[in-house]
Design an enzyme around this catalytic site. Structure first.
Site, PDB file in Angstrom:
ATOM      1  CE  LYS A 102      14.903 -22.618 -21.237  1.00  0.00           C
ATOM      2  NZ  LYS A 102      14.927 -22.785 -19.776  1.00  0.00           N
ATOM      3  CE1 TYR A 111      11.500 -25.205 -20.731  1.00  0.00           C
ATOM      4  CE2 TYR A 111      11.357 -22.824 -20.540  1.00  0.00           C
ATOM      5  CZ  TYR A 111      11.711 -24.045 -20.010  1.00  0.00           C
ATOM      6  OH  TYR A 111      12.283 -24.098 -18.764  1.00  0.00           O
ATOM      7  CD  GLU A 148      19.754 -27.588 -13.984  1.00  0.00           C
ATOM      8  OE1 GLU A 148      20.028 -26.576 -14.631  1.00  0.00           O
ATOM      9  OE2 GLU A 148      19.129 -28.553 -14.464  1.00  0.00           O
ATOM     10  CG  LEU A 174      19.046 -25.661 -19.485  1.00  0.00           C
ATOM     11  CD1 LEU A 174      18.239 -26.612 -20.351  1.00  0.00           C
ATOM     12  CD2 LEU A 174      18.219 -24.433 -19.151  1.00  0.00           C
TER      13      LEU A 174
HETATM   14  N1  PMP Z   1      18.510 -24.512 -15.237  1.00  0.00           N
HETATM   15  C1  PMP Z   1      17.171 -24.629 -15.297  1.00  0.00           C
HETATM   16  C2  PMP Z   1      16.544 -25.897 -14.807  1.00  0.00           C
HETATM   17  C3  PMP Z   1      16.400 -23.589 -15.832  1.00  0.00           C
HETATM   18  O1  PMP Z   1      15.068 -23.712 -15.913  1.00  0.00           O
HETATM   19  C4  PMP Z   1      17.038 -22.400 -16.283  1.00  0.00           C
HETATM   20  C5  PMP Z   1      16.258 -21.274 -16.890  1.00  0.00           C
HETATM   21  N2  PMP Z   1      15.176 -20.825 -16.137  1.00  0.00           N
HETATM   22  C6  PMP Z   1      18.427 -22.297 -16.151  1.00  0.00           C
HETATM   23  C7  PMP Z   1      19.135 -23.392 -15.650  1.00  0.00           C
HETATM   24  C8  PMP Z   1      19.165 -21.064 -16.602  1.00  0.00           C
HETATM   25  O2  PMP Z   1      19.232 -21.005 -18.003  1.00  0.00           O
HETATM   26  P1  PMP Z   1      19.372 -19.613 -18.775  1.00  0.00           P
HETATM   27  O3  PMP Z   1      20.590 -18.945 -18.235  1.00  0.00           O
HETATM   28  O4  PMP Z   1      19.521 -20.015 -20.190  1.00  0.00           O
HETATM   29  O5  PMP Z   1      18.142 -18.817 -18.494  1.00  0.00           O
END
Ligand code: PMP
Length: 285
Positions: free
Chosen positions: A147, A32, A179, A203
Site C-alpha cells: 500500500k 499509507y 482487483e 492489495l
Molecule cells: N485495492 C486497492 C487498489 C485499494 O486502493 C483498496 C483500498 N482503497 C482496496 C483494494 C481495498 O482495501 P481495504 O479493504 O483494506 O480498504
C-alpha cells in the site's frame, strides 16, 4: 477545520507544512493506510497496522512507531475531529533529504502524517441500485500487494471510470481479474462466492479478508482462486469492497448487465453480516 498530525504535532490541517524535498512528494516514496472509524472506534486496527508494517518492511522503511503509539495518535486524531464516523488517513514517507537523489537519505527521518475525513459510506440508493463499472488492462507494477502512496496508475485507471460515469475500473492482467483501481472485487457464480488469491498483483484488502471470514463463519460457499475475464463478465454478481465502500454491488460492466442487472441476493446477505459484525465491534450502546 479538521485536525491532523504531522511529525509529533497535532495541528489544524490548513497549518500543516512539509518540505518540497520530502520523498513522498518527489518520488511517491511512502506507505499509507485508510482506517475506518465507526462511533469514533477504529475498525480492524490491528489488521491495518499489520499491513502497514508489511508495506514498510518491503519499502525498507523502519516503522516509526510501535502499535500502541500508532493507536494513541489515531485516537487523538479521531477525538480532535467532529464526525462520529471517520476515515482516518495515515502516511509514512522516507522524509526529506538535502538534495533530490534516488538513493535513500542517511540518516532517514520518516515523515508521519495523519488526517481524518467524514467516512463517505455508500448511500441507500447506491446500495439498492448498485453501481456501474468499466474495465481496463492492469498496467501497474508487480508489487500491488504494497500500500504505497505511488498511486498514479490507480488514479489514471479510476479516472477512466469517472469519465464514463462509473464507480470503479475493474482490472484484468493476462486474462484474469486482479482487483479494482481502489477496491477488491468479488464474483458470484452458481451460488459460490469467488475471490482472487492474495498475491503480489493485488492489495490484501482488510475488507476482502473480513468478507472471506464472514463467508466461512456463516457457511456461504466460497472459493479463493484465479477468476478469468470471461467468468467475471458472465458472473451472477460482482461486488467491489473496501474500507469506505464496504460491500457494494456492481450491476453493469462496460455497459453490459451483470446477472439480471440488479444487486444480487448474496451481496445483500453479506452486506448485512458485514454491518452486524462492524456494529458489534464498534457501535456504542
Ligand atoms: N485495492 C486497492 C487498489 C485499494 O486502493 C483498496 C483500498 N482503497 C482496496 C483494494 C481495498 O482495501 P481495504 O479493504 O483494506 O480498504
Amino acid at each position: 477545520m479538521s485536525l491532523c498530525h504531522l511529525d509529533g504535532n497535532d495541528l489544524p490541517l490548513a497549518e500543516a507544512r512539509l518540505s518540497p524535498l520530502d520523498r513522498g512528494f518527489l518520488f511517491g516514496d511512502g506507505a499509507y493506510e485508510v482506517i475506518p472509524a465507526y462511533s469514533r472506534r477504529p475498525f480492524r486496527l490491528a489488521e491495518h497496522l499489520a499491513r502497514l508494517e508489511n508495506t514498510l518492511e518491503a519499502l525498507r522503511l523502519p516503522n516509526p512507531h510501535p502499535a500502541a503509539a500508532w493507536a494513541e495518535i489515531i485516537a487523538r486524531v479521531i477525538a480532535g475531529n467532529p464526525w462520529e464516523d471517520q476515515s482516518v488517513y495515515l502516511q509514512v514517507t522516507r522524509g526529506a533529504d538535502r538534495v533530490r537523489r534516488h538513493a535513500f537519505p542517511v540518516p532517514t527521518r520518516p515523515t508521519v502524517f495523519l488526517m481524518s475525513e467524514p467516512l463517505p459510506l455508500p448511500g441507500q440508493t447506491q446500495l439498492d441500485n448498485g453501481v456501474s463499472a468499466v474495465s481496463a488492462a492492469d498496467y501497474r507494477w508487480l508489487r500491488c500487494d504494497l500500500k504505497t502512496v505511488a498511486l498514479l496508475a490507480n488514479c489514471l485507471l479510476r479516472q477512466q471510470a469517472v469519465e464514463a460515469g462509473c464507480a470503479e475500473t475493474l482490472l484484468f492482467r493476462d486474462g484474469f481479474l486482479t482487483e479494482g483501481a481502489a477496491s477488491n472485487i468479488f464474483a458470484v457464480r452458481a451460488g459460490v462466492l469467488l475471490a482472487p488469491p492474495r498475491n503480489a498483483l493485488l492489495l490484501p484488502g482488510i475488507t476482502r479478508d473480513l468478507i472471506l471470514e464472514l463467508a466461512a463463519s456463516h457457511g456461504m460457499p466460497h472459493e479463493v482462486r484465479a477468476i478469468s475475464e470471461t467468468e467475471v463478465r458472465t458472473a451472477d454478481e460482482l461486488w467491489m469492497t473496501s474500507s469506505t465502500k464496504e460491500v457494494l454491488p456492481i450491476v453493469t460492466l462496460d455497459g453490459q448487465p451483470i446477472g439480471d442487472g440488479r444487486p444480487g441476493e448474496l451481496a445483500r446477505r453479506m452486506h448485512g453480516w458485514y454491518r452486524d459484525f462492524r456494529d458489534a465491534e464498534t457501535r456504542r450502546g
